[in-house]
Design a protein around this motif. Sequence first.
Motif, PDB file in Angstrom:
ATOM      1  N   GLU A 156       0.833  -1.188   0.000  1.00 15.23           N
ATOM      2  CA  GLU A 156       0.000   0.000   0.000  1.00 15.23           C
ATOM      3  C   GLU A 156       0.876   1.250   0.000  1.00 15.23           C
ATOM      4  OE1 GLU A 156      -2.342  -0.401   3.534  1.00 15.23           O
ATOM      5  OE2 GLU A 156      -0.664   0.017   4.866  1.00 15.23           O
ATOM      6  N   ARG A 157       0.271   2.373  -0.416  1.00 11.81           N
ATOM      7  CA  ARG A 157       0.974   3.650  -0.421  1.00 11.81           C
ATOM      8  C   ARG A 157       0.109   4.676   0.291  1.00 11.81           C
ATOM      9  NH1 ARG A 157       1.509   8.409  -3.588  1.00 11.81           N
ATOM     10  NH2 ARG A 157       3.649   9.181  -3.460  1.00 11.81           N
ATOM     11  N   GLU A 158       0.715   5.398   1.202  1.00 14.51           N
ATOM     12  CA  GLU A 158      -0.025   6.460   1.886  1.00 14.51           C
ATOM     13  C   GLU A 158      -0.152   7.637   0.926  1.00 14.51           C
ATOM     14  OE1 GLU A 158      -0.077   8.348   6.259  1.00 14.51           O
ATOM     15  OE2 GLU A 158       1.840   8.532   5.206  1.00 14.51           O
ATOM     16  N   VAL A 159      -1.393   8.041   0.656  1.00 17.96           N
ATOM     17  CA  VAL A 159      -1.644   9.113  -0.309  1.00 17.96           C
ATOM     18  C   VAL A 159      -2.101  10.402   0.360  1.00 17.96           C
ATOM     19  CG1 VAL A 159      -2.065   7.594  -2.275  1.00 17.96           C
ATOM     20  CG2 VAL A 159      -3.968   8.210  -0.788  1.00 17.96           C
ATOM     21  N   SER A 160      -2.472  10.327   1.633  1.00 15.90           N
ATOM     22  CA  SER A 160      -2.897  11.524   2.353  1.00 15.90           C
ATOM     23  C   SER A 160      -2.774  11.274   3.851  1.00 15.90           C
ATOM     24  CB  SER A 160      -4.349  11.873   1.995  1.00 15.90           C
ATOM     25  OG  SER A 160      -4.761  13.028   2.683  1.00 15.90           O
ATOM     26  N   ARG A 161      -2.494  12.365   4.567  1.00 13.05           N
ATOM     27  CA  ARG A 161      -2.343  12.268   6.022  1.00 13.05           C
ATOM     28  C   ARG A 161      -2.763  13.606   6.644  1.00 13.05           C
ATOM     29  NH1 ARG A 161       3.687  11.804   7.332  1.00 13.05           N
ATOM     30  NH2 ARG A 161       3.360   9.914   6.165  1.00 13.05           N
ATOM     31  N   VAL A 162      -3.608  13.534   7.653  1.00 14.37           N
ATOM     32  CA  VAL A 162      -3.997  14.724   8.398  1.00 14.37           C
ATOM     33  C   VAL A 162      -3.703  14.439   9.862  1.00 14.37           C
ATOM     34  CG1 VAL A 162      -5.838  16.334   9.018  1.00 14.37           C
ATOM     35  CG2 VAL A 162      -5.815  15.289   6.741  1.00 14.37           C
ATOM     36  N   ARG A 163      -2.831  15.247  10.453  1.00 10.22           N
ATOM     37  CA  ARG A 163      -2.389  15.045  11.836  1.00 10.22           C
ATOM     38  C   ARG A 163      -3.096  16.028  12.756  1.00 10.22           C
ATOM     39  NH1 ARG A 163       2.016  16.765  15.225  1.00 10.22           N
ATOM     40  NH2 ARG A 163       2.894  15.005  16.362  1.00 10.22           N
ATOM     41  N   VAL A 164      -3.628  15.507  13.860  1.00 10.81           N
ATOM     42  CA  VAL A 164      -4.320  16.332  14.848  1.00 10.81           C
ATOM     43  C   VAL A 164      -3.579  16.195  16.177  1.00 10.81           C
ATOM     44  CG1 VAL A 164      -6.468  16.718  16.111  1.00 10.81           C
ATOM     45  CG2 VAL A 164      -6.546  16.050  13.698  1.00 10.81           C
ATOM     46  N   ASP A 165      -3.017  17.301  16.651  1.00  9.17           N
ATOM     47  CA  ASP A 165      -2.342  17.329  17.951  1.00  9.17           C
ATOM     48  C   ASP A 165      -3.356  17.836  18.973  1.00  9.17           C
ATOM     49  OD1 ASP A 165      -0.815  17.893  20.240  1.00  9.17           O
ATOM     50  OD2 ASP A 165       0.953  18.397  19.034  1.00  9.17           O
ATOM     51  N   GLU A 166      -3.818  16.939  19.831  1.00  6.04           N
ATOM     52  CA  GLU A 166      -4.841  17.311  20.811  1.00  6.04           C
ATOM     53  C   GLU A 166      -4.257  17.995  22.033  1.00  6.04           C
ATOM     54  OE1 GLU A 166      -8.309  14.055  20.026  1.00  6.04           O
ATOM     55  OE2 GLU A 166      -6.515  13.331  21.083  1.00  6.04           O
ATOM     56  N   THR A 167      -2.964  17.845  22.271  1.00  6.55           N
ATOM     57  CA  THR A 167      -2.330  18.476  23.423  1.00  6.55           C
ATOM     58  C   THR A 167      -2.016  19.934  23.137  1.00  6.55           C
ATOM     59  OG1 THR A 167      -1.328  16.345  23.955  1.00  6.55           O
ATOM     60  CG2 THR A 167      -0.444  18.267  25.087  1.00  6.55           C
ATOM     61  N   ARG A 168      -1.353  20.187  22.029  1.00 10.78           N
ATOM     62  CA  ARG A 168      -1.002  21.545  21.606  1.00 10.78           C
ATOM     63  C   ARG A 168      -1.384  21.710  20.142  1.00 10.78           C
ATOM     64  NH1 ARG A 168       5.095  22.045  23.489  1.00 10.78           N
ATOM     65  NH2 ARG A 168       4.979  19.804  23.642  1.00 10.78           N
ATOM     66  N   PRO A 169      -2.637  22.061  19.868  1.00  7.58           N
ATOM     67  CA  PRO A 169      -3.115  22.105  18.485  1.00  7.58           C
ATOM     68  C   PRO A 169      -2.334  23.046  17.570  1.00  7.58           C
ATOM     69  CG  PRO A 169      -4.937  22.292  20.020  1.00  7.58           C
ATOM     70  CD  PRO A 169      -3.682  22.365  20.823  1.00  7.58           C
TER      71      PRO A 169
END
Length: 186
Positions: free
Chosen positions: A156-169
């Motif tokens: 598989e190939r990662e085609v998209s990524r959205v990162r959410v930092d809940e500690t320090r947005p």
Amino acid sequence: MAAPPISVIAFIAVMRARPALIKRFVFGSALFIVSVMGAARLDVSFMSTPVNVACLAAAYLAYVFLAASFWLVKPLILRVPALVIAAVPVLAGYMMGTVGLLGLAFIIGDYANPPLQTLRIDANLECRVIAWGNATADSGYTVHLYRQAPLIPFVEREVSRVRVDETRPGPGPATASCKDALAAMH
């Protein structure tokens, strides 16, 4: 921890049993390392976490085998710096395996945890929401979109990524979903 001695023993065994093959083994090791690095750079991986871990372990074994081959460098003035430079990642590996074991355990824990959510978007596209972090660091989750290779179904190939930092947005998103990762892909 055992990879460096195993690779050095393998190098010595090949040198003693079939010295004519050493160039092929060195070339094969280098090719394997470059292939793994290229796959990582292109965000290509196996769908199975244990297979990914085994592939990385094999790449490390190949690296140490390649590093051991620097004993064959003829001029001593080149051999010593080559061996010293090649030893740095090995020493870092031992450091992570001993002193950095707790940090390494957190990293492995994040990688090995099952996704919070998995959603099949179409036949070749899958969304996975993966939590990361712990009490000693920031925490949050990342929404990943993976496209499976139709001709090689276990890759598989990662085609998209959205990162959410809940500690320090910070400036990043406060929340994200598979729909957001899909929108970020286009």
